[in-house]
Design a protein around this motif. Structure first.
Motif, PDB file in Angstrom:
ATOM      1  N   LYS A 272       6.409  -5.008 -10.933  1.00 19.38           N
ATOM      2  CA  LYS A 272       7.776  -5.143 -10.406  1.00 19.38           C
ATOM      3  C   LYS A 272       7.792  -4.919  -8.892  1.00 19.38           C
ATOM      4  N   LEU A 273       7.029  -3.903  -8.444  1.00 16.50           N
ATOM      5  CA  LEU A 273       6.936  -3.618  -7.015  1.00 16.50           C
ATOM      6  C   LEU A 273       6.322  -4.790  -6.256  1.00 16.50           C
ATOM      7  N   LYS A 274       5.263  -5.373  -6.835  1.00 11.17           N
ATOM      8  CA  LYS A 274       4.594  -6.524  -6.207  1.00 11.17           C
ATOM      9  C   LYS A 274       5.579  -7.674  -6.007  1.00 11.17           C
ATOM     10  N   ARG A 275       6.361  -7.952  -7.064  1.00  8.52           N
ATOM     11  CA  ARG A 275       7.320  -9.057  -6.980  1.00  8.52           C
ATOM     12  C   ARG A 275       8.405  -8.771  -5.958  1.00  8.52           C
ATOM     13  N   LYS A 276       8.872  -7.511  -5.930  1.00  9.20           N
ATOM     14  CA  LYS A 276       9.923  -7.153  -4.969  1.00  9.20           C
ATOM     15  C   LYS A 276       9.413  -7.269  -3.533  1.00  9.20           C
TER      16      LYS A 276
ATOM     17  N   ARG B 272      23.901   8.619 -22.553  1.00  5.95           N
ATOM     18  CA  ARG B 272      22.854   7.723 -23.050  1.00  5.95           C
ATOM     19  C   ARG B 272      21.662   7.836 -22.092  1.00  5.95           C
ATOM     20  N   PRO B 273      20.457   7.548 -22.545  1.00  4.99           N
ATOM     21  CA  PRO B 273      19.294   7.647 -21.646  1.00  4.99           C
ATOM     22  C   PRO B 273      19.396   6.645 -20.501  1.00  4.99           C
ATOM     23  N   PHE B 274      18.858   7.022 -19.337  1.00  8.63           N
ATOM     24  CA  PHE B 274      18.836   6.097 -18.197  1.00  8.63           C
ATOM     25  C   PHE B 274      17.565   6.334 -17.383  1.00  8.63           C
ATOM     26  N   GLU B 275      17.213   5.325 -16.580  1.00  6.90           N
ATOM     27  CA  GLU B 275      16.012   5.408 -15.743  1.00  6.90           C
ATOM     28  C   GLU B 275      16.326   6.136 -14.449  1.00  6.90           C
ATOM     29  N   TYR B 276      15.402   6.998 -14.035  1.00  7.88           N
ATOM     30  CA  TYR B 276      15.522   7.691 -12.754  1.00  7.88           C
ATOM     31  C   TYR B 276      14.123   7.692 -12.141  1.00  7.88           C
ATOM     32  N   GLY B 277      13.921   6.794 -11.155  1.00  7.64           N
ATOM     33  CA  GLY B 277      12.544   6.576 -10.672  1.00  7.64           C
ATOM     34  C   GLY B 277      11.760   5.928 -11.790  1.00  7.64           C
ATOM     35  N   ASP B 278      10.597   6.483 -12.102  1.00  8.01           N
ATOM     36  CA  ASP B 278       9.797   5.955 -13.211  1.00  8.01           C
ATOM     37  C   ASP B 278       9.938   6.825 -14.461  1.00  8.01           C
ATOM     38  N   LYS B 279      10.928   7.712 -14.466  1.00  7.79           N
ATOM     39  CA  LYS B 279      11.134   8.634 -15.593  1.00  7.79           C
ATOM     40  C   LYS B 279      12.376   8.237 -16.389  1.00  7.79           C
TER      41      LYS B 279
ATOM     42  N   ALA C 111       0.786  -1.240   0.000  1.00  5.08           N
ATOM     43  CA  ALA C 111       0.000   0.000   0.000  1.00  5.08           C
ATOM     44  C   ALA C 111       0.819   1.291   0.000  1.00  5.08           C
ATOM     45  N   PRO C 112       1.851   1.433   0.872  1.00  2.67           N
ATOM     46  CA  PRO C 112       2.606   2.707   0.884  1.00  2.67           C
ATOM     47  C   PRO C 112       3.288   3.016  -0.444  1.00  2.67           C
ATOM     48  N   TYR C 113       3.689   1.958  -1.180  1.00  2.85           N
ATOM     49  CA  TYR C 113       4.372   2.149  -2.460  1.00  2.85           C
ATOM     50  C   TYR C 113       3.411   2.606  -3.558  1.00  2.85           C
ATOM     51  N   LEU C 114       2.115   2.337  -3.350  1.00  2.00           N
ATOM     52  CA  LEU C 114       1.134   2.627  -4.400  1.00  2.00           C
ATOM     53  C   LEU C 114       0.420   3.958  -4.215  1.00  2.00           C
ATOM     54  N   GLU C 115       0.787   4.703  -3.159  1.00  6.43           N
ATOM     55  CA  GLU C 115       0.139   5.992  -2.878  1.00  6.43           C
ATOM     56  C   GLU C 115       0.190   6.925  -4.079  1.00  6.43           C
ATOM     57  N   LYS C 116       1.346   6.957  -4.768  1.00  6.95           N
ATOM     58  CA  LYS C 116       1.508   7.911  -5.875  1.00  6.95           C
ATOM     59  C   LYS C 116       0.643   7.566  -7.077  1.00  6.95           C
ATOM     60  N   PHE C 117       0.083   6.343  -7.108  1.00  7.36           N
ATOM     61  CA  PHE C 117      -0.763   5.953  -8.239  1.00  7.36           C
ATOM     62  C   PHE C 117      -2.248   6.209  -7.971  1.00  7.36           C
ATOM     63  N   LYS C 118      -2.581   6.627  -6.743  1.00  7.11           N
ATOM     64  CA  LYS C 118      -3.990   6.824  -6.383  1.00  7.11           C
ATOM     65  C   LYS C 118      -4.634   7.906  -7.236  1.00  7.11           C
ATOM     66  N   GLY C 119      -5.823   7.608  -7.763  1.00 10.80           N
ATOM     67  CA  GLY C 119      -6.576   8.575  -8.557  1.00 10.80           C
ATOM     68  C   GLY C 119      -5.965   8.851  -9.922  1.00 10.80           C
ATOM     69  N   LYS C 120      -4.987   8.060 -10.313  1.00 12.41           N
ATOM     70  CA  LYS C 120      -4.298   8.270 -11.587  1.00 12.41           C
ATOM     71  C   LYS C 120      -4.680   7.173 -12.563  1.00 12.41           C
ATOM     72  N   GLU C 121      -4.894   7.556 -13.827  1.00 12.11           N
ATOM     73  CA  GLU C 121      -5.154   6.557 -14.860  1.00 12.11           C
ATOM     74  C   GLU C 121      -3.828   5.881 -15.191  1.00 12.11           C
ATOM     75  N   LEU C 122      -3.784   4.564 -14.980  1.00  4.38           N
ATOM     76  CA  LEU C 122      -2.522   3.845 -15.112  1.00  4.38           C
ATOM     77  C   LEU C 122      -2.117   3.657 -16.570  1.00  4.38           C
ATOM     78  N   SER C 123      -0.873   4.024 -16.873  1.00  2.00           N
ATOM     79  CA  SER C 123      -0.311   3.772 -18.197  1.00  2.00           C
ATOM     80  C   SER C 123       0.260   2.358 -18.208  1.00  2.00           C
ATOM     81  N   ASP C 124       0.642   1.865 -19.379  1.00  2.00           N
ATOM     82  CA  ASP C 124       1.254   0.536 -19.476  1.00  2.00           C
ATOM     83  C   ASP C 124       2.539   0.490 -18.657  1.00  2.00           C
ATOM     84  N   ASN C 125       3.277   1.595 -18.671  1.00  2.00           N
ATOM     85  CA  ASN C 125       4.522   1.676 -17.907  1.00  2.00           C
ATOM     86  C   ASN C 125       4.251   1.600 -16.404  1.00  2.00           C
ATOM     87  N   ASP C 126       3.152   2.258 -15.962  1.00  2.00           N
ATOM     88  CA  ASP C 126       2.748   2.206 -14.545  1.00  2.00           C
ATOM     89  C   ASP C 126       2.421   0.768 -14.133  1.00  2.00           C
ATOM     90  N   LYS C 127       1.702   0.065 -15.007  1.00  2.00           N
ATOM     91  CA  LYS C 127       1.303  -1.317 -14.707  1.00  2.00           C
ATOM     92  C   LYS C 127       2.521  -2.231 -14.586  1.00  2.00           C
TER      93      LYS C 127
END
Length: 313
Positions: free
Chosen positions: A72-76, A252-259, A51-67
């Motif tokens: 990944k979070l669930k598995r971790k 080169r491009p790299f991931e930083y958080g979900d960006k 639950a605490p990890y998913l706070e930032k997704f509340k009320g947001k329409e989930l993109s494929d990247n979000d899903k």
């Protein structure tokens, strides 16, 4: 009379339908997601921990990247829960216990540090979706985990003077006081988008034009200019990327958080090299953390090999 009997049977039928439907709903809402040496982890358990990890997704329409990120979070989190069970079982094996007095002392110290009464702590926990009893048990598990790790992993970690000196010689640029890097940034909604824009920069447009056109980061209209930043204040991932660049080059491009991120190193302002004596403790801590992480992973892998684990996520 006949009509009354029909009505009774109808009511029974409706009741059975409701009962069956409720039973089916419970099966969907809660199910077993893992079994660890006979101990189960349910979907409700997992979602509560998640639950605490998913706070930032509340009320947001989930993109494929979000899903993908949520999966990944669930598995971790599930893997962390499995590790917790393995460590608790190991504590039972070695008869390592945590007394109620230790837990109460820890909680009292926690309250003092945060200037909370017991009632205020309970209210705060309630806001976070946790009962006082759950918090109490979590403290017990945390102390137990720390005790096991200290006994079986930490005591094996050794950092020598030779290793410290060798690291210092190889990474002197990290220990330049007041070293600054002047940067520009293109911040994008995803790593995939960053790769796409990077290809465009390589073939069609310059960095500054791409920043104005696509960046969602700071100073996009000024080519993503971040000014000159203290090197020591930068995130370790950024340091890793920038250490491969010369002034004027683009990362080169790299991931930083979900960006997704692309950096341009505009300039480097060299600082004054700190002596080994001044940075020795920092290097020792860094090498210790690296060695500990390696040994801890090996420790968990060995526990998993000996356990019977079934994942049903």
């Amino acid at each position: 009379m006949y009509k009354k009997i029909i009505n009774i049977f109808l009511l029974i039928f409706i009741f059975l339908l409701i009962f069956i439907h409720r039973g089916y709903s419970v099966e969907i809402v809660d199910r077993i997601v893992a079994v660890v040496d006979g101990e189960i982890i349910t979907l409700v358990d997992l979602n509560k921990r998640l639950a605490p990890y998913l706070e930032k997704f509340k009320g947001k329409e989930l993109s494929d990247n979000d899903k993908i990120l949520i999966m990944k979070l669930k598995r971790k989190v599930l893997n962390d829960m499995i590790d917790d069970i393995l460590i608790k079982n190991l504590a039972k094996k070695y008869k390592i216990n945590v007394s109620d007095l230790e837990i109460k002392n820890y909680i009292n110290n926690f309250r003092t540090r945060n200037n909370l009464t017991t009632e205020e702590l309970k209210q705060q926990l309630k806001l976070e979706g946790m009962t006082y009893e759950e918090f109490y048990n979590k403290v017990r598990d945390d102390i137990l985990r720390h005790r096991i790790i200290t006994a079986l992993v930490k005591r094996k970690v050794l950092v020598t003077e030779k290793e410290i000196k060798s690291y210092y010689e190889e990474h002197k640029k990290e220990y330049k006081k007041n070293k600054k890097v002047c940067l520009k940034i293109i911040l994008l909604p995803s790593y995939g988008k960053a790769k796409e824009i990077y290809q465009e920069i390589q073939s069609n447009i310059d960095f500054e034009t791409a920043a104005k056109r696509y960046s969602i980061g700071p100073n996009a209209q000024n080519g993503g200019d971040l000014g000159c930043l203290e090197y020591s204040d930068l995130n370790s991932k950024w340091k890793e990327v920038l250490d491969k660049l010369k002034a004027g080059e683009i990362s080169r491009p790299f991931e930083y958080g979900d960006k997704g991120v692309i950096l341009k190193l505009v300039n480097i302002q060299s600082g004054i090299l700190e002596s080994l004596d001044k940075v020795k403790n920092k290097i020792r801590q860094k090498l210790y953390a690296k060695k500990f992480e390696k040994l801890f992973k090996e420790f968990l892998n060995n526990l998993r090999k000996k356990a019977v684990i079934e994942i049903k996520l």
